[in-house]
Design a protein around this motif. Structure first.
Motif, PDB file in Angstrom:
ATOM      1  N   ALA A  84       0.828  -1.206   0.000  1.00 20.16           N
ATOM      2  CA  ALA A  84       0.000   0.000   0.000  1.00 20.16           C
ATOM      3  C   ALA A  84       0.863   1.257   0.000  1.00 20.16           C
ATOM      4  CB  ALA A  84      -0.939  -0.003   1.200  1.00 20.16           C
ATOM      5  N   SER A  85       1.969   1.235   0.749  1.00 20.58           N
ATOM      6  CA  SER A  85       2.875   2.382   0.798  1.00 20.58           C
ATOM      7  C   SER A  85       3.562   2.596  -0.547  1.00 20.58           C
ATOM      8  CB  SER A  85       3.924   2.191   1.896  1.00 20.58           C
ATOM      9  OG  SER A  85       3.321   2.106   3.171  1.00 20.58           O
ATOM     10  N   ALA A  86       3.991   1.506  -1.179  1.00 20.51           N
ATOM     11  CA  ALA A  86       4.634   1.614  -2.490  1.00 20.51           C
ATOM     12  C   ALA A  86       3.654   2.135  -3.531  1.00 20.51           C
ATOM     13  CB  ALA A  86       5.188   0.253  -2.908  1.00 20.51           C
ATOM     14  N   ALA A  87       2.413   1.680  -3.439  1.00 23.31           N
ATOM     15  CA  ALA A  87       1.389   2.147  -4.370  1.00 23.31           C
ATOM     16  C   ALA A  87       1.124   3.640  -4.188  1.00 23.31           C
ATOM     17  CB  ALA A  87       0.105   1.345  -4.181  1.00 23.31           C
ATOM     18  N   LEU A  88       1.126   4.093  -2.932  1.00 22.96           N
ATOM     19  CA  LEU A  88       0.933   5.515  -2.670  1.00 22.96           C
ATOM     20  C   LEU A  88       2.087   6.336  -3.228  1.00 22.96           C
ATOM     21  CD1 LEU A  88      -0.791   7.707  -1.317  1.00 22.96           C
ATOM     22  CD2 LEU A  88       0.485   7.281   0.792  1.00 22.96           C
ATOM     23  N   ASP A  89       3.296   5.832  -3.129  1.00 21.36           N
ATOM     24  CA  ASP A  89       4.450   6.534  -3.707  1.00 21.36           C
ATOM     25  C   ASP A  89       4.318   6.643  -5.221  1.00 21.36           C
ATOM     26  OD1 ASP A  89       5.560   6.868  -1.236  1.00 21.36           O
ATOM     27  OD2 ASP A  89       7.127   5.350  -1.466  1.00 21.36           O
ATOM     28  N   GLN A  90       3.862   5.574  -5.864  1.00 19.87           N
ATOM     29  CA  GLN A  90       3.692   5.616  -7.317  1.00 19.87           C
ATOM     30  C   GLN A  90       2.559   6.569  -7.705  1.00 19.87           C
ATOM     31  OE1 GLN A  90       5.714   4.419  -9.597  1.00 19.87           O
ATOM     32  NE2 GLN A  90       4.453   5.436 -11.142  1.00 19.87           N
ATOM     33  N   ALA A  91       1.492   6.583  -6.912  1.00 22.04           N
ATOM     34  CA  ALA A  91       0.414   7.534  -7.161  1.00 22.04           C
ATOM     35  C   ALA A  91       0.930   8.965  -7.034  1.00 22.04           C
ATOM     36  CB  ALA A  91      -0.735   7.296  -6.184  1.00 22.04           C
ATOM     37  N   THR A  92       1.822   9.185  -6.064  1.00 20.33           N
ATOM     38  CA  THR A  92       2.425  10.505  -5.891  1.00 20.33           C
ATOM     39  C   THR A  92       3.192  10.917  -7.140  1.00 20.33           C
ATOM     40  OG1 THR A  92       2.652  10.149  -3.507  1.00 20.33           O
ATOM     41  CG2 THR A  92       4.012  11.870  -4.488  1.00 20.33           C
ATOM     42  N   ARG A  93       3.992  10.001  -7.685  1.00 20.80           N
ATOM     43  CA  ARG A  93       4.751  10.311  -8.908  1.00 20.80           C
ATOM     44  C   ARG A  93       3.812  10.630 -10.068  1.00 20.80           C
ATOM     45  NH1 ARG A  93       7.201   5.376  -7.136  1.00 20.80           N
ATOM     46  NH2 ARG A  93       9.093   5.803  -5.937  1.00 20.80           N
ATOM     47  N   SER A  94       2.783   9.835 -10.234  1.00 23.39           N
ATOM     48  CA  SER A  94       1.851  10.040 -11.347  1.00 23.39           C
ATOM     49  C   SER A  94       1.125  11.371 -11.223  1.00 23.39           C
ATOM     50  CB  SER A  94       0.835   8.883 -11.399  1.00 23.39           C
ATOM     51  OG  SER A  94       1.483   7.655 -11.644  1.00 23.39           O
ATOM     52  N   LEU A  95       0.636  11.667 -10.013  1.00 24.30           N
ATOM     53  CA  LEU A  95      -0.081  12.923  -9.817  1.00 24.30           C
ATOM     54  C   LEU A  95       0.846  14.125  -9.938  1.00 24.30           C
ATOM     55  CD1 LEU A  95      -2.440  11.939  -6.865  1.00 24.30           C
ATOM     56  CD2 LEU A  95      -3.137  12.509  -9.194  1.00 24.30           C
ATOM     57  N   SER A  96       2.094  13.972  -9.501  1.00 23.07           N
ATOM     58  CA  SER A  96       3.026  15.104  -9.577  1.00 23.07           C
ATOM     59  C   SER A  96       3.282  15.495 -11.028  1.00 23.07           C
ATOM     60  CB  SER A  96       4.340  14.778  -8.874  1.00 23.07           C
ATOM     61  OG  SER A  96       5.054  13.759  -9.549  1.00 23.07           O
ATOM     62  N   VAL A  97       3.399  14.502 -11.897  1.00 25.62           N
ATOM     63  CA  VAL A  97       3.612  14.784 -13.319  1.00 25.62           C
ATOM     64  C   VAL A  97       2.346  15.369 -13.945  1.00 25.62           C
ATOM     65  CG1 VAL A  97       4.091  13.741 -15.564  1.00 25.62           C
ATOM     66  CG2 VAL A  97       5.396  13.021 -13.562  1.00 25.62           C
ATOM     67  N   ALA A  98       1.190  14.810 -13.583  1.00 29.21           N
ATOM     68  CA  ALA A  98      -0.069  15.270 -14.156  1.00 29.21           C
ATOM     69  C   ALA A  98      -0.420  16.693 -13.723  1.00 29.21           C
ATOM     70  CB  ALA A  98      -1.199  14.315 -13.766  1.00 29.21           C
ATOM     71  N   LEU A  99      -0.055  17.056 -12.483  1.00 32.76           N
ATOM     72  CA  LEU A  99      -0.466  18.349 -11.939  1.00 32.76           C
ATOM     73  C   LEU A  99       0.597  19.429 -12.050  1.00 32.76           C
ATOM     74  CD1 LEU A  99      -2.401  17.118  -8.768  1.00 32.76           C
ATOM     75  CD2 LEU A  99      -3.355  17.980 -10.915  1.00 32.76           C
ATOM     76  N   ALA A 100       1.815  19.057 -12.420  1.00 27.33           N
ATOM     77  CA  ALA A 100       2.886  20.057 -12.561  1.00 27.33           C
ATOM     78  C   ALA A 100       2.517  21.174 -13.541  1.00 27.33           C
ATOM     79  CB  ALA A 100       4.183  19.377 -12.983  1.00 27.33           C
ATOM     80  N   HIS A 111      -0.206  22.485 -13.964  1.00 23.75           N
ATOM     81  CA  HIS A 111      -1.189  23.339 -13.296  1.00 23.75           C
ATOM     82  C   HIS A 111      -0.610  24.042 -12.061  1.00 23.75           C
ATOM     83  CE1 HIS A 111      -4.364  21.664 -15.804  1.00 23.75           C
ATOM     84  NE2 HIS A 111      -3.870  20.466 -15.548  1.00 23.75           N
ATOM     85  N   LYS A 112       0.706  23.922 -11.871  1.00 19.69           N
ATOM     86  CA  LYS A 112       1.417  24.577 -10.764  1.00 19.69           C
ATOM     87  C   LYS A 112       0.982  24.045  -9.400  1.00 19.69           C
ATOM     88  CE  LYS A 112       0.377  28.732 -12.162  1.00 19.69           C
ATOM     89  NZ  LYS A 112       0.344  30.219 -12.264  1.00 19.69           N
ATOM     90  N   ILE A 113       0.709  22.745  -9.340  1.00 21.46           N
ATOM     91  CA  ILE A 113       0.381  22.084  -8.081  1.00 21.46           C
ATOM     92  C   ILE A 113       1.473  21.067  -7.778  1.00 21.46           C
ATOM     93  CG2 ILE A 113      -1.267  20.608  -6.869  1.00 21.46           C
ATOM     94  CD1 ILE A 113      -3.443  21.779  -8.681  1.00 21.46           C
ATOM     95  N   ARG A 114       2.092  21.176  -6.598  1.00 21.81           N
ATOM     96  CA  ARG A 114       3.136  20.251  -6.188  1.00 21.81           C
ATOM     97  C   ARG A 114       2.513  19.032  -5.508  1.00 21.81           C
ATOM     98  NH1 ARG A 114       4.907  24.921  -3.828  1.00 21.81           N
ATOM     99  NH2 ARG A 114       4.540  24.021  -1.756  1.00 21.81           N
ATOM    100  N   VAL A 115       3.085  17.871  -5.788  1.00 26.06           N
ATOM    101  CA  VAL A 115       2.667  16.641  -5.111  1.00 26.06           C
ATOM    102  C   VAL A 115       3.921  15.936  -4.621  1.00 26.06           C
ATOM    103  CG1 VAL A 115       1.309  14.521  -5.233  1.00 26.06           C
ATOM    104  CG2 VAL A 115       0.728  16.454  -6.728  1.00 26.06           C
ATOM    105  N   ASN A 116       4.006  15.735  -3.312  1.00 28.28           N
ATOM    106  CA  ASN A 116       5.181  15.107  -2.713  1.00 28.28           C
ATOM    107  C   ASN A 116       4.774  14.014  -1.739  1.00 28.28           C
ATOM    108  OD1 ASN A 116       5.999  18.328  -2.904  1.00 28.28           O
ATOM    109  ND2 ASN A 116       7.605  16.963  -3.597  1.00 28.28           N
ATOM    110  N   SER A 117       5.714  13.121  -1.486  1.00 27.23           N
ATOM    111  CA  SER A 117       5.505  12.044  -0.525  1.00 27.23           C
ATOM    112  C   SER A 117       6.591  12.115   0.530  1.00 27.23           C
ATOM    113  CB  SER A 117       5.543  10.685  -1.231  1.00 27.23           C
ATOM    114  OG  SER A 117       5.417   9.630  -0.311  1.00 27.23           O
ATOM    115  N   ILE A 118       6.209  11.908   1.788  1.00 31.54           N
ATOM    116  CA  ILE A 118       7.162  11.855   2.893  1.00 31.54           C
ATOM    117  C   ILE A 118       7.143  10.445   3.461  1.00 31.54           C
ATOM    118  CG2 ILE A 118       7.797  12.741   5.163  1.00 31.54           C
ATOM    119  CD1 ILE A 118       6.371  15.332   4.441  1.00 31.54           C
TER     120      ILE A 118
END
Length: 207
Positions: free
Chosen positions: A167-183, A185-192
């Protein structure tokens, strides 16, 4: 460039205890408007007290596995603070897994609990951020920030935490996908990625 969040509006999930609660309180202390969201209403009330209209703190109780609850959370935030600038997806759960038991359903549980609500809420909040940017002709900086709280378990294997790791790995991949899709639109997406933190779910797992 200013890094102040004073006057910004944040939604923080998993905010009745642990890391989510600490982040929400820190944001509020820094001058942000904060919507604390969690399933445990009694705990939210115990930690935050009764809601005051003039306060920069609100709370929302509901099951974010339900799409309608996500929509209601966003609506409640907009009604209270007129918009949203920051989302912290902090609702996560750690459950032990039997990696050799085909009847073990912890993977289903954690994907429904930790992954899907974060992705769906991020999508809805991002749409709102984009709309706010379109309505604000003077907007030139970032439109918003989405932060996903993940775990080092996404990269470090422990058999009894198989479902949590996936589940954690999937969330990290979702973060990467959303970060590229939303960049664009000037929206940052990060994972900690956190290590071991003595949260409520960790205490339950260790019992």
């Amino acid at each position: 460039m200013s890094f102040s969040i004073s006057g910004k509006t944040a939604i923080v999930t998993g905010a009745s205890s642990g890391i989510g609660l600490a982040i929400g309180k820190q944001f509020a202390d820094a001058g942000a408007n904060v919507m604390f969201a969690d399933t445990h209403e009694a705990q939210l009330v115990a930690e935050l007290g009764e809601q005051a209209e003039e306060s920069n703190i609100r709370y929302f109780a509901g099951d974010l596995r339900e799409r309608l609850t996500i929509a209601n959370l966003l609506s409640a935030t907009i009604d209270a603070f007129d918009g949203v600038d920051i989302l912290v997806n902090g609702a996560r759960q750690m459950v032990a897994t039997d990696p050799l038991d085909p009847a073990d359903d912890t993977l289903d549980q954690l994907l429904m609990q930790s992954l899907l609500p974060a992705v769906r809420l991020s999508q809805q909040v991002a749409k709102r951020m984009i709309r706010q940017g379109e309505e604000d002709e003077d907007s030139s900086g970032p439109l918003g920030s989405i932060i996903n709280l993940s775990s080092i378990a996404a990269r470090r294997t422990h058999p009894e935490l198989m479902a949590y790791s996936i589940a954690s790995a999937a969330l990290d991949q979702a973060t990467r996908s959303l970060s590229v899709a939303l960049a664009p639109h000037k929206i940052r997406v990060n994972s900690i990625a956190f290590g071991s933190v003595m949260s409520a779910s960790m205490r339950t797992t260790l019992k």
